[in-house]
Enzyme design. Structure first.
Site, PDB file in Angstrom:
ATOM      1  N   ASP A  35       1.045  -1.470   0.071  1.00 26.86           N
ATOM      2  CA  ASP A  35       0.490   0.150   0.152  1.00 26.86           C
ATOM      3  C   ASP A  35       1.171   1.416   0.331  1.00 26.86           C
ATOM      4  OD1 ASP A  35      -2.406  -1.248  -0.561  1.00 26.86           O
ATOM      5  OD2 ASP A  35      -2.770  -0.869   2.862  1.00 26.86           O
ATOM      6  N   LYS A  57      -3.619   3.046  -2.711  1.00 17.97           N
ATOM      7  CA  LYS A  57      -5.082   3.999  -2.633  1.00 17.97           C
ATOM      8  C   LYS A  57      -4.705   5.520  -1.765  1.00 17.97           C
ATOM      9  CE  LYS A  57      -8.068  -0.170  -2.987  1.00 17.97           C
ATOM     10  NZ  LYS A  57      -6.721  -1.265  -2.408  1.00 17.97           N
ATOM     11  N   MET A 171      -8.115   9.432   9.454  1.00 15.31           N
ATOM     12  CA  MET A 171      -8.433   9.957   7.573  1.00 15.31           C
ATOM     13  C   MET A 171      -9.083  10.806   7.658  1.00 15.31           C
ATOM     14  SD  MET A 171      -9.363   6.205   6.037  1.00 15.31           S
ATOM     15  CE  MET A 171     -10.581   5.452   7.233  1.00 15.31           C
TER      16      MET A 171
END
Length: 249
Positions: A35, A57, A171
């Site tokens: 990732d 991502k 996030m």
């Protein structure tokens, strides 16, 4: 040798925060699917022959769709390879590890979950903020700062979250203003200590301490980049830079 998939948490930020079990799996890998937020030097721990495939991502930018990642894990394991799915933090804390596990179960592919140190706890700790403290916080919650785009409405109960002593929002960068507004509207005091931590556990770490009422403005003024988490609660006053305000507002 029969193939197997290892869902490995790489920990937050620094490479040496990976677990020993995770490191050993990485050192035996034939292929590594990794990732965006892992420490790049971790890839050097894989054997020279190991294939390294980036499947990271970012918001609205996916190198490979999740269904394609699931299919690739199954394909490579069925081909007899030792596959490491390397994720930042812990694979089951907003890392889609649960989705990958279910895909492997459905396909009948052997797998092992290797937990990692979650950024939800470690990033505040590295900044000197414990998520609990017996004098000021007997519990904490961890939530995502954004949810699946196709959801009609948030599934989070901000009224309940506003009553939890320590709240960690992962996030959080994109919706920082909305998060603070939701907590204030749910009754959390405007002068509740709050902090934002960007790129935690890396040499680029930034920390901004404020109050719930002023945090969004402080984050914008500092132009803090992603990844960023927010921590709300009296524990923020335990951070060394806030020591003069300890246990007070």
């Amino acid at each position: 040798m029969s193939g197997k998939v290892y869902l490995v948490g790489a920990g937050p930020g620094a490479a040496d925060l990976i677990t020993l079990r995770g490191l050993r799996a990485l050192q035996r890998a034939d292929v590594v699917l990794y990732d965006r937020l892992i420490a790049p030097e971790l890839l050097d721990e894989a054997p020279p022959h190991a294939e390294r495939i980036f499947v990271g991502k970012a918001a609205s930018r996916h190198t490979m769709p999740q269904d394609a990642i699931n299919a690739l894990l199954v394909e490579r394991a069925r081909a007899g390879q030792q596959v490491v799915r390397l994720k930042g933090g812990d694979p089951f804390v907003f890392g889609r590890g649960g989705e990958e596990m279910l895909a492997l179960l459905e396909a009948g592919v052997p797998f092992e979950v290797v937990p990692g140190v979650s950024s939800a706890i470690a990033v505040p700790a590295l900044a000197g903020i414990p998520v609990t403290h017996r004098d000021v916080a007997s519990g904490f919650a961890v939530v995502a700062g954004h949810e699946t785009p196709d959801k009609a409405a948030s599934s989070l109960d901000w009224s309940a979250l506003a009553r939890i002593p320590t709240l960690v929002v992962l996030m959080a960068r994109k919706n920082i203003a909305a998060i603070c507004t939701a907590l204030l509207s749910a009754g959390r005091a405007p002068d509740t200590p709050a902090a934002a931590i960007s790129a935690g556990g890396t040499p680029h770490e930034q920390v901004v301490a404020a109050t719930l009422a002023t945090l969004a403005q402080a984050v914008e003024a500092a132009d803090m980049p992603t990844p960023m988490l927010v921590i709300v609660g009296e524990v923020v006053h335990l951070m060394p830079s806030c020591a003069t305000n300890r246990f007070s507002r």
